[in-house]
Design a protein around this motif. Sequence first.
Motif, short mmCIF file in Angstrom:
data_model
loop_
_atom_site.label_atom_id
_atom_site.label_comp_id
_atom_site.label_asym_id
_atom_site.label_seq_id
_atom_site.Cartn_x
_atom_site.Cartn_y
_atom_site.Cartn_z
N CYS A 50 -2.62 5.35 4.12
CA CYS A 50 -3.09 3.93 4.90
C CYS A 50 -3.92 5.65 6.27
O CYS A 50 -3.54 6.42 6.96
CB CYS A 50 -1.70 3.41 6.07
SG CYS A 50 -2.49 2.13 7.53
N ILE A 51 -5.04 5.14 6.64
CA ILE A 51 -5.74 5.78 7.60
C ILE A 51 -6.56 5.86 8.90
O ILE A 51 -6.92 6.14 9.70
CB ILE A 51 -6.92 6.17 6.16
CG1 ILE A 51 -8.36 5.65 6.40
CG2 ILE A 51 -6.52 7.06 4.66
CD1 ILE A 51 -9.69 5.97 5.42
N ASP A 52 -6.25 4.13 8.42
CA ASP A 52 -7.12 3.29 10.14
C ASP A 52 -6.05 2.60 10.22
O ASP A 52 -5.55 1.38 9.32
CB ASP A 52 -8.66 3.63 9.90
CG ASP A 52 -9.31 2.85 11.59
OD1 ASP A 52 -8.50 3.27 12.25
OD2 ASP A 52 -10.35 3.29 11.04
N MET A 95 0.60 -1.08 0.49
CA MET A 95 -0.69 0.10 -0.04
C MET A 95 0.91 0.91 0.21
O MET A 95 1.80 1.50 1.01
CB MET A 95 -0.83 0.20 1.29
CG MET A 95 -2.14 1.22 0.90
SD MET A 95 -2.58 0.84 2.79
CE MET A 95 -3.70 -0.25 2.58
N HIS A 96 0.82 2.50 -0.75
CA HIS A 96 1.36 3.27 -1.09
C HIS A 96 0.49 4.75 -1.37
O HIS A 96 -0.33 4.22 -2.77
CB HIS A 96 3.28 2.88 -1.89
CG HIS A 96 3.83 4.08 -2.54
ND1 HIS A 96 4.18 4.71 -1.05
CD2 HIS A 96 3.89 4.79 -3.90
CE1 HIS A 96 5.03 5.67 -2.46
NE2 HIS A 96 5.12 5.82 -3.12
N GLU A 97 1.17 5.65 -0.97
CA GLU A 97 0.09 7.07 -1.02
C GLU A 97 0.33 8.18 -2.73
O GLU A 97 -0.46 8.43 -2.98
CB GLU A 97 0.27 8.08 0.05
CG GLU A 97 1.45 8.38 0.47
CD GLU A 97 1.32 9.02 1.90
OE1 GLU A 97 0.18 9.08 2.63
OE2 GLU A 97 2.02 9.48 2.39
N ILE A 100 3.19 5.83 9.84
CA ILE A 100 1.77 5.84 10.41
C ILE A 100 1.44 4.90 11.41
O ILE A 100 0.35 5.10 12.04
CB ILE A 100 0.96 6.47 8.59
CG1 ILE A 100 -0.77 6.25 8.85
CG2 ILE A 100 1.46 4.68 8.32
CD1 ILE A 100 -0.56 7.99 9.38
N LEU A 101 1.93 3.67 11.91
CA LEU A 101 0.85 3.23 12.13
C LEU A 101 1.03 2.92 13.19
O LEU A 101 0.87 2.19 14.54
CB LEU A 101 1.50 1.35 11.69
CG LEU A 101 0.93 0.67 10.60
CD1 LEU A 101 0.98 0.03 10.17
CD2 LEU A 101 -0.52 0.85 9.70
N VAL A 110 -5.60 -3.25 8.24
CA VAL A 110 -5.03 -1.81 8.53
C VAL A 110 -6.17 -0.91 6.63
O VAL A 110 -6.48 -2.09 6.01
CB VAL A 110 -3.53 -1.12 7.90
CG1 VAL A 110 -2.93 -1.55 8.97
CG2 VAL A 110 -3.07 -2.14 6.76
N THR A 111 -6.47 -0.41 6.75
CA THR A 111 -7.49 0.11 5.83
C THR A 111 -6.66 1.68 4.78
O THR A 111 -5.91 1.76 5.94
CB THR A 111 -8.70 0.78 6.53
OG1 THR A 111 -9.50 -0.28 7.35
CG2 THR A 111 -9.44 1.47 5.34
#
Length: 594
Positions: free
Chosen positions: A110-112, A37-39, A157-158, A131-132
């Motif tokens: 990654c937001i949650d 997952m990459h923003e 972020i985690l 993770v979401t």
Amino acid sequence: MLTRKKINADFCVVGGGMSGICAAVAAAREGCSVVLMHERPVLGGNASSEIRMWVLGAKGENNRETGIIEEILLENYYMNPTKNFYIWDMVLYDFIRREKNITLLLNCTCIDADTEHGSFAYGRTERIRSVTGYQMTTQTFFEVEADNFADCSGDSILAPLTGAEFMLGREGAAEFCELSPVKEHDGKVMGMSCLIQGRETDENVKFRAPEWSRKLSDEDFKYHRPDLRSPYENFWYLELGGDRDTIGEAEDISHELVSLAAGTWDHIKNSGQYDADKWDLDFFGFLPGKRESRRMKGEYIITQRDISENRLFEDTAAFGGWPLDVHFPEGFKREGEVNSATETPSPYCVPYRAMYSKNVLNLFFAGRNISVTHMALSSTRVMATCAVIGQAVGTAAAVAAKHGCAPHGVYESYLDELQSRLAENDCLIPNRAREVGAVCKNTPVINGDDTLKNGLDRPNKTLYGDIKCGASVKNGTALEYSFDKPELVRSVHITFDSDLDRNTLPGDYPDRVHPMRANLRKDSPQTCMPKTLCRCFVLSIVTESGEREIINCAENIKRAFSVDVNEYVRGLKLAVLSNWGGTEETNVFSFDFR
């Protein structure tokens, strides 16, 4: 209502910089299902075309990081002789896309995280269920359930999402008995930079600065005078924000950096002092490259003394060797030099216990957010070091998946397996040689010698003294093993000479050793494959029914091969046919089997 999708995987990696890429690929190649997952829309993080920092690592002779990162860099030489950053983006994209076990989620932030609190194995109090991420292009929420997770996001972020313990700021010198100029712990870090790049043309090019650009003078550049013709010039010193919150105030700092970068180009173009009339602005960075923010807390915290005193660790899983390159928080605003650099032993050991969480059961981390002090981070943060740490984490995740354990379980019960897999996949473990099978050790190498099977895959005086590494083989000659009776060969290992010091590449030192370049001069050389690297070879096995090729490679661009065989054979043959330099002999560092 926006779309929601669920994905189940063995391993989820958050962050697609160099460490995240290597973590994802390492786990996928070991058979794990992986979500990356990459923003951002492109991979590479600070190394991508959006930021353009160089992938650098350990100093010293033959200390270059190998494994997946070397495979990527060699592929870039082959695909991208002009060191074009957009082709570099494509190289990274293709590198991930062709791994069938990786599900790639780009533009996905990654937001949650869904976690559970309790009493878990090894004294852990938290465990991540999922993770979401929110993918802005598809307006979709992706919930990823996995057995293990890796935070390769840089900003950790985690940590706030899962309750993982972390560190922030500069420790006081007494806290870890470090050679730090800071007496008391503070919240300051190293700053961020927005880079610029120029391109030399045949005609005069005007530049009109926007109103918001910062007005600069010679006084502002008395410590770092811009030099567009220098291959070292990438404007890293345009740095701000370390004395502020580099996460919470990131956008405000970014606006200041953009103003500083525009003002710098204005000064270069319009002050009349830089002979820059024929230079055009080729790249302007709006996305800052970040050096430091949250650092995760692992079972072990690496300190400056561990590095400077070259401490050996039983759980070494990677290595470093960049100087203690401490950037002062004020950055460009500082009266004086922006950084201080102190040489380190190279290579030094990086322990596995600094790569997973102290309190979250199933959380790894790799990159600049591993468990280190501020002083130690000044060395471990560079991207080639982050990449080999990423490969260590991805391999550990695969070992954990195989045995159904958590990251600490790998340390407790499967450390030897982790180190062995890393070595087999071309990662240097400074205090450990790669294992070679007993039959191999007792079988002579026809047309070669025992240095081809000593488990050392590079010459390195720091680690091995004058011990010879491999042989120079006349092209067309086959290195062979021949057995009196059929022997079970599980795998064959080959290491070629990829010119780790890049002495056979064109240009001056930065052109040779930096994977990419900053400013593009008209006389900037095109790069090429390292001339020492084997170009064409054939690997064959000899069975009771005859000889059979298992690899016939006419255009090799890899340094190392670990080839599964799993057969009873009467012999092995490696025929080296040519190299990229066109010389009559080719270096082979290793040819052995287990």
